[in-house]
Design a protein around this motif. Structure first.
Motif, PDB file in Angstrom:
ATOM      1  N   LEU A   5      18.170  17.897  23.096  1.00  0.00           N
ATOM      2  CA  LEU A   5      19.610  17.187  23.560  1.00  0.00           C
ATOM      3  C   LEU A   5      19.493  16.612  24.675  1.00  0.00           C
ATOM      4  O   LEU A   5      18.647  16.823  25.650  1.00  0.00           O
ATOM      5  CB  LEU A   5      20.443  18.503  23.699  1.00  0.00           C
ATOM      6  CG  LEU A   5      20.688  19.486  22.667  1.00  0.00           C
ATOM      7  CD1 LEU A   5      21.686  20.515  23.110  1.00  0.00           C
ATOM      8  CD2 LEU A   5      21.380  18.677  21.705  1.00  0.00           C
ATOM      9  N   GLN A   6      19.967  15.240  24.525  1.00  0.00           N
ATOM     10  CA  GLN A   6      20.157  14.353  25.862  1.00  0.00           C
ATOM     11  C   GLN A   6      20.723  15.106  27.244  1.00  0.00           C
ATOM     12  O   GLN A   6      21.975  15.645  26.755  1.00  0.00           O
ATOM     13  CB  GLN A   6      20.814  13.053  25.577  1.00  0.00           C
ATOM     14  CG  GLN A   6      20.950  12.269  26.748  1.00  0.00           C
ATOM     15  CD  GLN A   6      19.505  11.645  27.160  1.00  0.00           C
ATOM     16  OE1 GLN A   6      18.926  11.278  26.707  1.00  0.00           O
ATOM     17  NE2 GLN A   6      19.411  11.647  28.743  1.00  0.00           N
ATOM     18  N   LYS A   7      20.259  15.252  28.451  1.00  0.00           N
ATOM     19  CA  LYS A   7      20.767  15.769  29.367  1.00  0.00           C
ATOM     20  C   LYS A   7      21.004  14.767  30.409  1.00  0.00           C
ATOM     21  O   LYS A   7      20.051  13.894  30.787  1.00  0.00           O
ATOM     22  CB  LYS A   7      19.839  16.722  30.114  1.00  0.00           C
ATOM     23  CG  LYS A   7      20.427  17.628  30.921  1.00  0.00           C
ATOM     24  CD  LYS A   7      19.722  19.030  31.504  1.00  0.00           C
ATOM     25  CE  LYS A   7      20.083  19.505  32.652  1.00  0.00           C
ATOM     26  NZ  LYS A   7      21.309  20.244  32.632  1.00  0.00           N
ATOM     27  N   TYR A   8      22.382  14.566  30.397  1.00  0.00           N
ATOM     28  CA  TYR A   8      22.619  13.497  31.591  1.00  0.00           C
ATOM     29  C   TYR A   8      22.898  13.958  33.028  1.00  0.00           C
ATOM     30  O   TYR A   8      23.348  15.165  33.141  1.00  0.00           O
ATOM     31  CB  TYR A   8      24.237  12.803  31.134  1.00  0.00           C
ATOM     32  CG  TYR A   8      23.870  12.247  29.747  1.00  0.00           C
ATOM     33  CD1 TYR A   8      23.362  10.921  29.786  1.00  0.00           C
ATOM     34  CD2 TYR A   8      24.601  12.574  28.596  1.00  0.00           C
ATOM     35  CE1 TYR A   8      23.262  10.278  28.347  1.00  0.00           C
ATOM     36  CE2 TYR A   8      24.413  11.862  27.244  1.00  0.00           C
ATOM     37  CZ  TYR A   8      23.891  10.963  27.213  1.00  0.00           C
ATOM     38  OH  TYR A   8      23.685  10.229  26.004  1.00  0.00           O
ATOM     39  N   ASN A  35      26.314  19.733  30.459  1.00  0.00           N
ATOM     40  CA  ASN A  35      25.028  19.201  31.085  1.00  0.00           C
ATOM     41  C   ASN A  35      24.500  20.199  32.171  1.00  0.00           C
ATOM     42  O   ASN A  35      23.383  19.872  32.628  1.00  0.00           O
ATOM     43  CB  ASN A  35      25.099  17.934  31.216  1.00  0.00           C
ATOM     44  CG  ASN A  35      24.773  17.014  30.163  1.00  0.00           C
ATOM     45  OD1 ASN A  35      23.728  16.623  29.779  1.00  0.00           O
ATOM     46  ND2 ASN A  35      25.884  16.577  29.402  1.00  0.00           N
ATOM     47  N   THR A  39      24.492  18.264  37.084  1.00  0.00           N
ATOM     48  CA  THR A  39      25.201  16.721  36.858  1.00  0.00           C
ATOM     49  C   THR A  39      26.234  16.299  37.806  1.00  0.00           C
ATOM     50  O   THR A  39      27.049  17.169  38.242  1.00  0.00           O
ATOM     51  CB  THR A  39      25.750  16.665  35.428  1.00  0.00           C
ATOM     52  OG1 THR A  39      24.619  17.473  34.466  1.00  0.00           O
ATOM     53  CG2 THR A  39      26.135  15.485  34.916  1.00  0.00           C
ATOM     54  N   ASP A 113      22.779   7.471  34.031  1.00  0.00           N
ATOM     55  CA  ASP A 113      22.265   7.414  32.818  1.00  0.00           C
ATOM     56  C   ASP A 113      23.425   7.438  31.594  1.00  0.00           C
ATOM     57  O   ASP A 113      22.968   7.512  30.564  1.00  0.00           O
ATOM     58  CB  ASP A 113      21.286   8.758  32.556  1.00  0.00           C
ATOM     59  CG  ASP A 113      21.677   9.871  33.149  1.00  0.00           C
ATOM     60  OD1 ASP A 113      22.826  10.244  33.124  1.00  0.00           O
ATOM     61  OD2 ASP A 113      20.853  10.859  33.372  1.00  0.00           O
ATOM     62  N   LEU A 114      24.619   7.803  31.965  1.00  0.00           N
ATOM     63  CA  LEU A 114      25.725   7.706  30.931  1.00  0.00           C
ATOM     64  C   LEU A 114      26.817   6.951  31.584  1.00  0.00           C
ATOM     65  O   LEU A 114      27.490   7.131  32.669  1.00  0.00           O
ATOM     66  CB  LEU A 114      26.080   9.074  30.607  1.00  0.00           C
ATOM     67  CG  LEU A 114      27.276   8.938  29.454  1.00  0.00           C
ATOM     68  CD1 LEU A 114      26.928   8.408  28.094  1.00  0.00           C
ATOM     69  CD2 LEU A 114      27.541  10.567  29.348  1.00  0.00           C
ATOM     70  N   CYS A 143      22.259   1.572  30.098  1.00  0.00           N
ATOM     71  CA  CYS A 143      22.285   3.297  29.976  1.00  0.00           C
ATOM     72  C   CYS A 143      22.863   3.538  28.583  1.00  0.00           C
ATOM     73  O   CYS A 143      23.849   2.691  28.070  1.00  0.00           O
ATOM     74  CB  CYS A 143      22.626   3.935  31.024  1.00  0.00           C
ATOM     75  SG  CYS A 143      24.210   3.514  31.632  1.00  0.00           S
ATOM     76  N   ASP A 144      23.422   4.747  28.187  1.00  0.00           N
ATOM     77  CA  ASP A 144      24.173   5.101  27.093  1.00  0.00           C
ATOM     78  C   ASP A 144      25.665   4.686  27.670  1.00  0.00           C
ATOM     79  O   ASP A 144      25.851   4.977  28.677  1.00  0.00           O
ATOM     80  CB  ASP A 144      24.012   6.466  26.763  1.00  0.00           C
ATOM     81  CG  ASP A 144      22.873   6.702  26.182  1.00  0.00           C
ATOM     82  OD1 ASP A 144      22.112   5.672  25.757  1.00  0.00           O
ATOM     83  OD2 ASP A 144      22.299   8.067  25.995  1.00  0.00           O
TER      84      ASP A 144
END
Length: 169
Positions: A5-8, A35, A39, A113-114, A143-144
Motif C-alpha cells: 500500500l502506498q503510504k503518504y 496512513n 502523516t 507526495d499526494l 506527485c499523485d
C-alpha cells in the motif's frame, strides 16, 4: 500474495472555502488518518494576485482583508481537523498564480507526495477561457493527485442547483 500500500507522508490540500474544497479537505483527513499519525496534512489557500491587477485603486487594505478572511477559514479547517484527531496539520496562505503554486512550487517545498484537490466548479466556458486549476495540477504535478468528486460516503457532490437550494434552507 503480498499487497503493498502506498503510504503518504505529506498531503497537500488546496482550499478556498468552496464546497468542492470542503469535500477535498474531508477526504484528505480520511486518507491521512489511514496512513498513520506521522502523516502531515498541509492546507494552502492561494490569493490569486492576478485578480488585483485590474484594480486601479489597488491598496494594501484590500489584500489585508482577503488575507484575514483566508486566515480565519484556514484556522477553522485546522480546528476541525484537530477535533477529529489530526495532530500534524499546518497551513499557509500564498500569493500568486494558483496553478503553478499548487502543481509545482508548494509540493517541492513541502515534499508533497499526494495532492488532494476538489473537482473544478467552473463551467465549460470558464474552463475554456481561464483553464481549470485542477486540470492543470493533474497534468503537471510530479506527485499523485486525488481529484475529489464525491463526499465521504462516495455520493456525488451537490450540483450548483442543489447548493443554491441548500443555502436557502
Amino acid at each position: 500474495m503480498i499487497f503493498m500500500l502506498q503510504k503518504y507522508q505529506n498531503i497537500l490540500v488546496p482550499v478556498d472555502g468552496s464546497y468542492e474544497a470542503e469535500l477535498a479537505f474531508k477526504k484528505a483527513i480520511a486518507v491521512a488518518q489511514r496512513n498513520g499519525s506521522d502523516t502531515t496534512l498541509h492546507l494552502v489557500h492561494i490569493v490569486d494576485t492576478r485578480a488585483f491587477q485590474n484594480i486601479s485603486s489597488f491598496d494594501t487594505e484590500m489584500v489585508e482583508q482577503v488575507t484575514e478572511t483566508a486566515r480565519q477559514t484556514m484556522e477553522g479547517y485546522v480546528k476541525e481537523a484537530k477535533e477529529i484527531g489530526m495532530t500534524n496539520i499546518t497551513y499557509s496562505i500564498e500569493y500568486g498564480a494558483p496553478k503553478v503554486l499548487i502543481a509545482k512550487e508548494i509540493p517541492e517545498q513541502q515534499k508533497t507526495d499526494l495532492i488532494v484537490i476538489g473537482a473544478t466548479g467552473l463551467n465549460a466556458v470558464e474552463r475554456l477561457l481561464i483553464g481549470s486549476v485542477t486540470e492543470y495540477v493533474t497534468r503537471t504535478a510530479t506527485c499523485d493527485v486525488l481529484v475529489v468528486r464525491t463526499d465521504l460516503d462516495n455520493k456525488l457532490a451537490l450540483t450548483k442547483e442543489q447548493k443554491k437550494a441548500a443555502k436557502k434552507d
